[in-house]
Design a protein around this motif. Sequence first.
Motif, PDB file in Angstrom:
ATOM      1  N   ALA A  79       0.814  -1.213   0.000  1.00  0.00           N
ATOM      2  CA  ALA A  79       0.000   0.000   0.000  1.00  0.00           C
ATOM      3  C   ALA A  79       0.850   1.267   0.000  1.00  0.00           C
ATOM      4  CB  ALA A  79      -0.919  -0.008   1.222  1.00  0.00           C
ATOM      5  N   GLY A  80       2.175   1.105  -0.052  1.00  0.00           N
ATOM      6  CA  GLY A  80       3.058   2.267  -0.057  1.00  0.00           C
ATOM      7  C   GLY A  80       3.470   2.714   1.321  1.00  0.00           C
ATOM      8  N   GLY A  81       3.021   1.988   2.350  1.00  0.00           N
ATOM      9  CA  GLY A  81       3.336   2.367   3.715  1.00  0.00           C
ATOM     10  C   GLY A  81       4.664   1.810   4.189  1.00  0.00           C
ATOM     11  N   VAL A  82       5.042   2.215   5.392  1.00  0.00           N
ATOM     12  CA  VAL A  82       6.309   1.800   5.993  1.00  0.00           C
ATOM     13  C   VAL A  82       6.017   1.128   7.325  1.00  0.00           C
ATOM     14  CG1 VAL A  82       8.558   2.554   6.865  1.00  0.00           C
ATOM     15  CG2 VAL A  82       7.497   3.748   4.916  1.00  0.00           C
ATOM     16  N   PRO A  83       6.242  -0.198   7.435  1.00  0.00           N
ATOM     17  CA  PRO A  83       6.039  -0.847   8.725  1.00  0.00           C
ATOM     18  C   PRO A  83       7.165  -0.487   9.690  1.00  0.00           C
ATOM     19  CG  PRO A  83       6.834  -2.433   7.101  1.00  0.00           C
ATOM     20  CD  PRO A  83       6.625  -1.140   6.367  1.00  0.00           C
ATOM     21  N   VAL A  84       6.796  -0.170  10.917  1.00  0.00           N
ATOM     22  CA  VAL A  84       7.771   0.168  11.961  1.00  0.00           C
ATOM     23  C   VAL A  84       7.631  -0.878  13.059  1.00  0.00           C
ATOM     24  CG1 VAL A  84       8.506   1.890  13.654  1.00  0.00           C
ATOM     25  CG2 VAL A  84       7.640   2.620  11.407  1.00  0.00           C
ATOM     26  N   ASP A  85       8.604  -1.772  13.137  1.00  0.00           N
ATOM     27  CA  ASP A  85       8.536  -2.875  14.097  1.00  0.00           C
ATOM     28  C   ASP A  85       8.825  -2.381  15.510  1.00  0.00           C
ATOM     29  OD1 ASP A  85       8.340  -4.224  11.741  1.00  0.00           O
ATOM     30  OD2 ASP A  85      10.210  -5.347  11.945  1.00  0.00           O
ATOM     31  N   VAL A  86       8.031  -2.870  16.459  1.00  0.00           N
ATOM     32  CA  VAL A  86       8.276  -2.620  17.882  1.00  0.00           C
ATOM     33  C   VAL A  86       8.293  -3.981  18.554  1.00  0.00           C
ATOM     34  CG1 VAL A  86       7.437  -1.529  19.990  1.00  0.00           C
ATOM     35  CG2 VAL A  86       7.169  -0.355  17.790  1.00  0.00           C
ATOM     36  N   PHE A  87       9.486  -4.444  18.916  1.00  0.00           N
ATOM     37  CA  PHE A  87       9.638  -5.811  19.400  1.00  0.00           C
ATOM     38  C   PHE A  87       9.437  -5.914  20.903  1.00  0.00           C
ATOM     39  CE2 PHE A  87      12.319  -9.310  21.048  1.00  0.00           C
ATOM     40  CZ  PHE A  87      11.660 -10.364  20.447  1.00  0.00           C
TER      41      PHE A  87
END
Length: 397
Positions: A141-149
Amino acid sequence: MSPQPRSRVSQRIGAIAESATLAVDAKAKALKAAGRPVIGFGAGEPDFPTPDYIVEAAVQAARDPQNHRYSPAAGLPELRQAIAEKTLRDSGLEIESQQVLVTNGGKQAVYNTFAALLDPGDEVIVPTPYWTTYPESIRLAGGVPVDVFAGPENGYKVTIEQLDAAVTDRTKVLSFVSPSNPTGAVYTPEETAAIGRWAHDRGLWVVTDEIYEHLTYDGVPFTSIATAVPELADQVIILNGVAKTYAMTGWRVGWMAGPVDIIKAATNLQSHATSNVANVSQRAAMAAVSGPLDAVDEMKTAFDRRRKAMVAGLNAVPGFSCPTPAGAFYAYVDVRGALGGEHRTSAELAGHILEEAEVAVVPGEAFGPSGFLRLSYALGDDDLAEGVERIRALLSR
């Protein structure tokens, strides 16, 4: 001068990783078909048949000529209404039928949702370990996933402090999954409400996946973030489906529920992508969501028994540490104590277990950082016991 060669596959699609869970499941089934006695812990798929009353509704629907034709892209009106009523029953949230879009399984609901919400560069906070499809749908979708572990020391649950550290002026959405795939973690009512208020105060959308809502154990309650924080109503999307609750993975019926403008936009997308979900499957789903939960409770009893057996068995494996999951039907095992030497990553360890013990598990790399394995306990008791014992025997050598 000859033209520069162009890639045959678009960069956008070429960058997508294959679904790791389906890949593991496919490999296990291929080896089994070749005569090897492989036991598969890969796919999150109940081993029970779809309940009889649901199958009978589908049989009757197949005989009705009205189901042989196109139907509205958003779903059969009767099913959309039934899902609205089911949402009130199970999530405690009152919605109208026009706030529901019926999709081809839960995955299409995920894709539709992020496609409708995100513009290029928009960030989505993704609590990690995550379900493997989330980051790919966000990127598509053009988005940027930002992982929070959040690791096992946190019960695989993110904190407000972690979310605060991840939010930026580009953040638009928070992904929230409880009960969790892949960890089985379940946020308490208090934790859920706190995270919902945090998102609301920052003007963020919340995409909440509730597909495992009926699978919690030891008296742990399911809490919908949409109900815990009513003021989120205009900025929350609920994702759900019949696959896990009713053993209907192959029927391919999911849905998204949320504000009318987002549902309308996602419906427009679906009208060009797939049009309506197969009508016979929709009629079966109507019988499922409108019917009793007796069969669901029977499956849950079996899952609970297997959950306890799996956790006990995995904790007997040298180097393994398996917290007891409170929901879904997965165990997420910390295997960092078993790594080293020729197996430096959980992916390498999973490959070793498949080749030597003929047991298929999914490595943590599919869900975030290395060092973990996911095993589904949605399979028969005998296979579960045999598979875990094979792993223990292999790693005890």
